[in-house]
Motif scaffolding. Structure first.
Motif, PDB file in Angstrom:
ATOM      1  N   ARG A  47       0.838  -1.206   0.000  1.00 30.94           N
ATOM      2  CA  ARG A  47       0.000   0.000   0.000  1.00 30.94           C
ATOM      3  C   ARG A  47       0.870   1.252   0.000  1.00 30.94           C
ATOM      4  NH1 ARG A  47      -3.946  -2.629   3.057  1.00 30.94           N
ATOM      5  NH2 ARG A  47      -2.843  -2.259   4.994  1.00 30.94           N
ATOM      6  N   GLY A  48       1.943   1.187   0.799  1.00 32.73           N
ATOM      7  CA  GLY A  48       2.870   2.327   0.878  1.00 32.73           C
ATOM      8  C   GLY A  48       3.468   2.651  -0.488  1.00 32.73           C
ATOM      9  N   VAL A  49       3.879   1.607  -1.195  1.00 32.82           N
ATOM     10  CA  VAL A  49       4.459   1.805  -2.532  1.00 32.82           C
ATOM     11  C   VAL A  49       3.432   2.481  -3.445  1.00 32.82           C
ATOM     12  CG1 VAL A  49       5.329   0.647  -4.599  1.00 32.82           C
ATOM     13  CG2 VAL A  49       6.082  -0.126  -2.358  1.00 32.82           C
ATOM     14  N   ALA A  50       2.179   1.990  -3.375  1.00 30.03           N
ATOM     15  CA  ALA A  50       1.129   2.541  -4.232  1.00 30.03           C
ATOM     16  C   ALA A  50       0.886   4.019  -3.910  1.00 30.03           C
ATOM     17  CB  ALA A  50      -0.157   1.746  -4.053  1.00 30.03           C
ATOM     18  N   GLU A  51       0.867   4.304  -2.624  1.00 30.72           N
ATOM     19  CA  GLU A  51       0.626   5.680  -2.163  1.00 30.72           C
ATOM     20  C   GLU A  51       1.705   6.644  -2.665  1.00 30.72           C
ATOM     21  OE1 GLU A  51      -1.061   8.125   1.357  1.00 30.72           O
ATOM     22  OE2 GLU A  51      -1.772   6.356   0.330  1.00 30.72           O
ATOM     23  N   VAL A  52       2.943   6.242  -2.483  1.00 33.20           N
ATOM     24  CA  VAL A  52       4.058   7.088  -2.910  1.00 33.20           C
ATOM     25  C   VAL A  52       4.009   7.283  -4.427  1.00 33.20           C
ATOM     26  CG1 VAL A  52       6.579   7.262  -3.063  1.00 33.20           C
ATOM     27  CG2 VAL A  52       5.526   6.469  -0.967  1.00 33.20           C
ATOM     28  N   ILE A  55       7.185  30.756 -11.894  1.00 30.03           N
ATOM     29  CA  ILE A  55       6.832  29.379 -12.229  1.00 30.03           C
ATOM     30  C   ILE A  55       8.083  28.512 -12.340  1.00 30.03           C
ATOM     31  CG2 ILE A  55       5.913  27.933 -14.085  1.00 30.03           C
ATOM     32  CD1 ILE A  55       3.724  29.916 -14.494  1.00 30.03           C
ATOM     33  N   THR A  56       9.139  29.093 -12.920  1.00 25.08           N
ATOM     34  CA  THR A  56      10.374  28.327 -13.052  1.00 25.08           C
ATOM     35  C   THR A  56      10.879  27.870 -11.687  1.00 25.08           C
ATOM     36  OG1 THR A  56      10.898  29.650 -14.965  1.00 25.08           O
ATOM     37  CG2 THR A  56      12.694  28.368 -14.046  1.00 25.08           C
ATOM     38  N   SER A  57      10.755  28.753 -10.693  1.00 25.16           N
ATOM     39  CA  SER A  57      11.253  28.341  -9.381  1.00 25.16           C
ATOM     40  C   SER A  57      10.344  27.280  -8.762  1.00 25.16           C
ATOM     41  CB  SER A  57      11.447  29.548  -8.447  1.00 25.16           C
ATOM     42  OG  SER A  57      10.218  29.958  -7.930  1.00 25.16           O
ATOM     43  N   GLN A  58       9.054  27.337  -9.080  1.00 25.61           N
ATOM     44  CA  GLN A  58       8.142  26.279  -8.622  1.00 25.61           C
ATOM     45  C   GLN A  58       8.519  24.938  -9.242  1.00 25.61           C
ATOM     46  OE1 GLN A  58       5.897  26.438  -6.419  1.00 25.61           O
ATOM     47  NE2 GLN A  58       5.662  28.635  -6.148  1.00 25.61           N
ATOM     48  N   ILE A  59       8.890  24.998 -10.514  1.00 28.00           N
ATOM     49  CA  ILE A  59       9.250  23.755 -11.205  1.00 28.00           C
ATOM     50  C   ILE A  59      10.485  23.137 -10.557  1.00 28.00           C
ATOM     51  CG2 ILE A  59      10.062  22.775 -13.399  1.00 28.00           C
ATOM     52  CD1 ILE A  59       8.237  24.792 -14.826  1.00 28.00           C
ATOM     53  N   THR A  60      11.459  23.982 -10.223  1.00 29.49           N
ATOM     54  CA  THR A  60      12.665  23.481  -9.564  1.00 29.49           C
ATOM     55  C   THR A  60      12.304  22.813  -8.234  1.00 29.49           C
ATOM     56  OG1 THR A  60      13.742  25.402 -10.488  1.00 29.49           O
ATOM     57  CG2 THR A  60      15.010  24.117  -8.903  1.00 29.49           C
ATOM     58  N   GLY A  61      11.401  23.463  -7.483  1.00 29.70           N
ATOM     59  CA  GLY A  61      10.966  22.886  -6.208  1.00 29.70           C
ATOM     60  C   GLY A  61      10.306  21.537  -6.408  1.00 29.70           C
ATOM     61  N   ALA A 112      12.041  13.925  -6.889  1.00 35.57           N
ATOM     62  CA  ALA A 112      13.225  13.093  -6.641  1.00 35.57           C
ATOM     63  C   ALA A 112      13.148  12.432  -5.265  1.00 35.57           C
ATOM     64  CB  ALA A 112      14.499  13.929  -6.757  1.00 35.57           C
ATOM     65  N   THR A 113      12.644  13.187  -4.269  1.00 35.03           N
ATOM     66  CA  THR A 113      12.511  12.612  -2.927  1.00 35.03           C
ATOM     67  C   THR A 113      11.543  11.435  -2.936  1.00 35.03           C
ATOM     68  OG1 THR A 113      12.860  14.789  -1.962  1.00 35.03           O
ATOM     69  CG2 THR A 113      11.910  13.122  -0.525  1.00 35.03           C
ATOM     70  N   LEU A 114      10.398  11.628  -3.586  1.00 43.05           N
ATOM     71  CA  LEU A 114       9.410  10.543  -3.632  1.00 43.05           C
ATOM     72  C   LEU A 114       9.937   9.349  -4.414  1.00 43.05           C
ATOM     73  CD1 LEU A 114       5.966  12.316  -4.044  1.00 43.05           C
ATOM     74  CD2 LEU A 114       6.987  11.352  -2.008  1.00 43.05           C
ATOM     75  N   GLU A 115      10.691   9.643  -5.460  1.00 44.37           N
ATOM     76  CA  GLU A 115      11.307   8.575  -6.250  1.00 44.37           C
ATOM     77  C   GLU A 115      12.199   7.711  -5.345  1.00 44.37           C
ATOM     78  OE1 GLU A 115      11.397   9.023 -10.078  1.00 44.37           O
ATOM     79  OE2 GLU A 115      11.820   6.874  -9.916  1.00 44.37           O
ATOM     80  N   ALA A 116      12.991   8.388  -4.504  1.00 48.80           N
ATOM     81  CA  ALA A 116      13.898   7.673  -3.601  1.00 48.80           C
ATOM     82  C   ALA A 116      13.100   6.844  -2.588  1.00 48.80           C
ATOM     83  CB  ALA A 116      14.818   8.646  -2.881  1.00 48.80           C
ATOM     84  N   GLU A 117      12.014   7.431  -2.067  1.00 49.40           N
ATOM     85  CA  GLU A 117      11.176   6.693  -1.114  1.00 49.40           C
ATOM     86  C   GLU A 117      10.574   5.461  -1.771  1.00 49.40           C
ATOM     87  OE1 GLU A 117      10.787   7.138   2.173  1.00 49.40           O
ATOM     88  OE2 GLU A 117      12.298   8.687   1.898  1.00 49.40           O
TER      89      GLU A 117
END
Lengths: 92, 232
Positions: free
Chosen positions: B45-50, B97-103, B109-114
């Protein structure tokens, strides 16, 4: 000795490494007390790096308890503080 | 006492909870096995959520990129129409908007790692559960009560430690996902209303001012470029 790095599995490490790990552990305690996030992160990364480079990964099939538990590599200083306080960063 | 000792204590406490207070050691085996299967479901479930959260952020990112391209186009048109004021406004928004995209890139990337961590945890756990299951049957069938006690406690401790670890990974991934959900919802609102301010920024005043200055520079040079393109 068997070491678990939280989130990464277990590693078989020579017991002679214990003193080195202990030294880094003491550094971590110091940085947590001082609230030095940057140095704390560096020491934690050094600790984990040492285990990864010196240790041999245990196969997933092993069911053994570890002698040492290392926190996850992304544990924040605030979370480390909570571990010291005994409050536990994790729900029961 | 060092951090490692403390972590050991935290995990032992968690393991004791997982093992529980079964009287009959053989019962402990079945009880632990049930809990293992539950935990495996939780990891899944955790994997699906992330994964869902990550997809949502990727979608928002795509929308923002679209908005940014549109604003660039509008700035170009404004310059051609001799409306430098409008062009500047469009470029300012584009910059925000560009700075939002960077954020968003960082959050993705964080979620990808999780996600990777949980997938690896799921794999480790399911292998261990399989080993545990076959060992459990052997212990039940072949050993005397006294021997069984020892073997049970070894196997149960080994897998309980893994369970404590996996349980924690799930909790941490969940809390990261929760944080991002809230910000992602706020971003949705902003995308809709079109008022983009940098709400994800945790920077202090000085950093904000520096960013504003460099943003201004970017906007002016972009404006100059558009003007020369338009031959004005």
């Amino acid at each position: 000795m068997i070491i678990r790095i939280m989130g990464q599995g277990q590693f078989d490490v020579k017991s002679s490494l214990f003193d080195d790990l202990n030294t880094i552990d003491n550094e971590i305690v110091e940085y947590v007390q001082k609230g030095n996030e940057k140095e704390y992160q560096k020491s934690l990364a050094k600790l984990i790096g040492l285990i990864l480079s010196e240790g041999k990964r245990l196969p997933d099939e092993e069911l053994i308890e570890s002698s040492v538990i290392v926190p996850p590599s992304d544990m924040t200083l605030e979370e480390a503080r909570q571990v010291f306080r005994g409050a536990g960063i994790f729900k029961d | 006492m060092g951090l490692l000792n403390r972590m050991g204590t935290v995990i032992s406490a968690k393991m004791n909870k997982i093992i529980g207070g079964m009287e009959d050691p053989r019962e402990t085996l079945d009880y632990s096995y049930e809990k293992q299967l539950d935990l495996l479901q939780n990891v899944k479930r955790g994997v699906a959520e992330v994964t869902t959260s990550k997809k949502r952020l990727q979608l928002q990112r795509a929308k923002l990129v679209q908005n940014s391209e549109k604003l660039g186009e509008q700035a170009r048109e404004a310059v051609q129409a001799n409306r430098e004021d409008l062009a500047r406004l469009a470029l300012e928004r584009k910059n925000a908007i560009t700075s939002q995209i960077t954020g968003l890139d960082q959050e993705i990337a964080t979620l990808e790692a999780e996600q990777e961590k949980l997938v690896a945890a799921e794999k480790r756990l399911s292998t261990k559960i399989e080993i545990f299951r076959s060992r459990k049957e052997t212990i039940k069938a072949q050993y005397s009560a006294a021997e069984a006690q020892v073997r049970i406690s070894e196997s149960v401790s080994g897998i309980s430690e893994e369970m404590a670890d996996v349980g924690m990974s799930i909790e941490r991934a969940e809390s990261k996902t929760e944080d991002m959900k809230a910000r992602s919802a706020a971003l949705d609102e902003l995308i809709e209303t079109g008022t983009l301010v940098d709400f994800t920024a945790k920077e202090d005043d000085i950093e904000r001012e520096l960013a504003a200055i460099s943003g201004k520079g970017k906007i002016e040079s972009e404006l100059a470029r558009l003007k020369s393109e338009a031959g004005k």
